[in-house]
Design a protein around this motif. Structure first.
Motif, PDB file in Angstrom:
ATOM      1  N   UNK A 176     -71.282 -27.408  49.197  1.00 19.62           N
ATOM      2  CA  UNK A 176     -71.547 -28.820  48.897  1.00 19.62           C
ATOM      3  C   UNK A 176     -71.019 -29.732  50.014  1.00 19.62           C
ATOM      4  N   UNK A 194     -66.420 -19.841  43.516  1.00 20.00           N
ATOM      5  CA  UNK A 194     -66.207 -21.281  43.247  1.00 20.00           C
ATOM      6  C   UNK A 194     -65.813 -22.017  44.535  1.00 20.00           C
ATOM      7  N   UNK A 229     -70.265 -36.794  44.316  1.00 16.30           N
ATOM      8  CA  UNK A 229     -70.001 -35.363  44.529  1.00 16.30           C
ATOM      9  C   UNK A 229     -68.734 -34.870  43.829  1.00 16.30           C
ATOM     10  N   UNK A 241     -67.813 -34.951  40.632  1.00 18.08           N
ATOM     11  CA  UNK A 241     -68.075 -34.139  39.434  1.00 18.08           C
ATOM     12  C   UNK A 241     -68.669 -32.772  39.775  1.00 18.08           C
ATOM     13  N   UNK A 242     -69.468 -32.714  40.850  1.00 21.58           N
ATOM     14  CA  UNK A 242     -70.016 -31.429  41.299  1.00 21.58           C
ATOM     15  C   UNK A 242     -68.885 -30.497  41.712  1.00 21.58           C
ATOM     16  N   UNK A 282     -68.865 -22.398  46.729  1.00 19.94           N
ATOM     17  CA  UNK A 282     -69.782 -23.446  46.265  1.00 19.94           C
ATOM     18  C   UNK A 282     -69.295 -24.827  46.716  1.00 19.94           C
ATOM     19  N   UNK A 306     -66.877 -29.259  38.753  1.00 20.13           N
ATOM     20  CA  UNK A 306     -67.549 -28.192  37.996  1.00 20.13           C
ATOM     21  C   UNK A 306     -67.520 -26.877  38.774  1.00 20.13           C
ATOM     22  N   UNK A 307     -67.735 -26.941  40.098  1.00 24.00           N
ATOM     23  CA  UNK A 307     -67.693 -25.711  40.894  1.00 24.00           C
ATOM     24  C   UNK A 307     -66.290 -25.107  40.878  1.00 24.00           C
TER      25      UNK A 307
END
Lengths: 206, 206
Positions: free
Chosen positions: A167, A160, A195, A197-198, A163, A201-202
């Motif tokens: 990003x 996580x 970014x 929300x990305x 990731x 989630x990660x």
């Protein structure tokens, strides 16, 4: 939110207030010894004691000037941020808006004219494939990712954290290195909204 | 899904089947002229006619060997993919699983042992700051991003395409260049499941 620029001034209780006060020659000597030791033995394999021996000073003096090993490392490689600032920044108010806080911290660093050149330098070092690149990777893994991971307590936490790194590195490259339009001229608030929300989630997993 | 490795073999109707058939000297001459012309005038400012003139051949011969300008460019810079393969791949079955298709295409390229070195070379070129870097950026903007954008028909489509580029570049860097663990050893299927929803949201907007 704490300005990332403040970070170098709160690097540990033993740190004197001004960067150039004290004995600049001793400081420089310690930093040179630290660079040599870290390059030779890696981040984990280096101790404050070893750095002190190599610099010909007492370990207490190294601690007095820089604090713990992590801060000697940050000073030796002139890194533009400090896990002591980032990790609490991310985790203090619980997990719900961690993605947004991470995005804001990222842009606060990069959008600061005094910090951006050092972020770029760090990025180029990481990509250089030199021993310094390996050191920064090792430090990020142990002190940044490792700490966030422990705070998160989720499954696959190391992946996580990777990731999120992927990003953020991608945004750094396209916006600040390649200056690809329109992302290079986009409002940081717009990009934060995209970014966050990305990252969330990660960090938390699907 | 079409194997990305097939792309160089379907570069346009005028292209002969084998890469090394025909007159290798004439091909090489055209590619050298193309590199000179693209470097001098940029992607948009270069024409097949200009390349032919510089190579001392008829424009029809350039078209016979390579097809349209875009394919002369791909051959001249030895790019490992082709918008003629990617864009339909992404858009054929409608927008619903476009993020997943993009993620799969990305990993299919990078996980192919014959293609990965060329992907790495392209990435290093893009970061080099040389004239070739500017050319690849310009080509990506006009021929890759521009075409996806037109197909998408969403608001802020160019920014959406940039966000996807940022996400994919970040994965490429952390996994294939920095070899940061655990992302470097993760199963591509696991990573596809992680990044596909991100790409989908970036492509379609929130």
């Amino acid at each position: 939110m704490a300005a990332p620029g403040d970070a170098p001034e709160r690097r540990g209780p033993g740190r004197p207030a001004g960067r150039r006060t004290g004995a600049p020659d001793t400081r420089r000597q310690i930093l040179e010894a630290a660079r040599t030791e870290f390059a030779r033995s890696g981040y984990e394999g280096t101790s404050v004691r070893g750095i002190a021996r190599s610099a010909g000073v007492d370990p207490a003096l190294v601690h007095h000037y820089f604090g713990p090993k992590e801060h000697v490392f940050i000073a030796a490689l002139d890194l533009p941020f400090d896990p002591d600032a980032l990790v609490p920044e991310l985790t203090t108010d619980g997990p719900d808006r961690m993605g947004e806080r991470l995005a804001r911290y990222f842009f606060a660093l990069w959008e600061e004219p005094d910090i951006r050149p050092r972020m770029l330098a760090m990025l180029r070092t990481v990509l250089s494939g030199t021993p310094a690149a390996g050191l920064i990777k090792e430090f990020m893994t142990h002190e940044m990712i490792g700490r966030v991971v422990r705070e998160l307590g989720v499954r696959d936490a190391a992946l996580r954290a990777n990731l999120c790194t992927a990003q953020l590195m991608g945004v750094a490259f396209t916006r600040y290195v390649l200056c690809l339009e329109p992302i290079a001229s986009a409002d940081p608030e717009v990009l934060t909204a995209e970014i966050a929300p990305t990252l969330q989630r990660y960090l938390q997993g699907a």
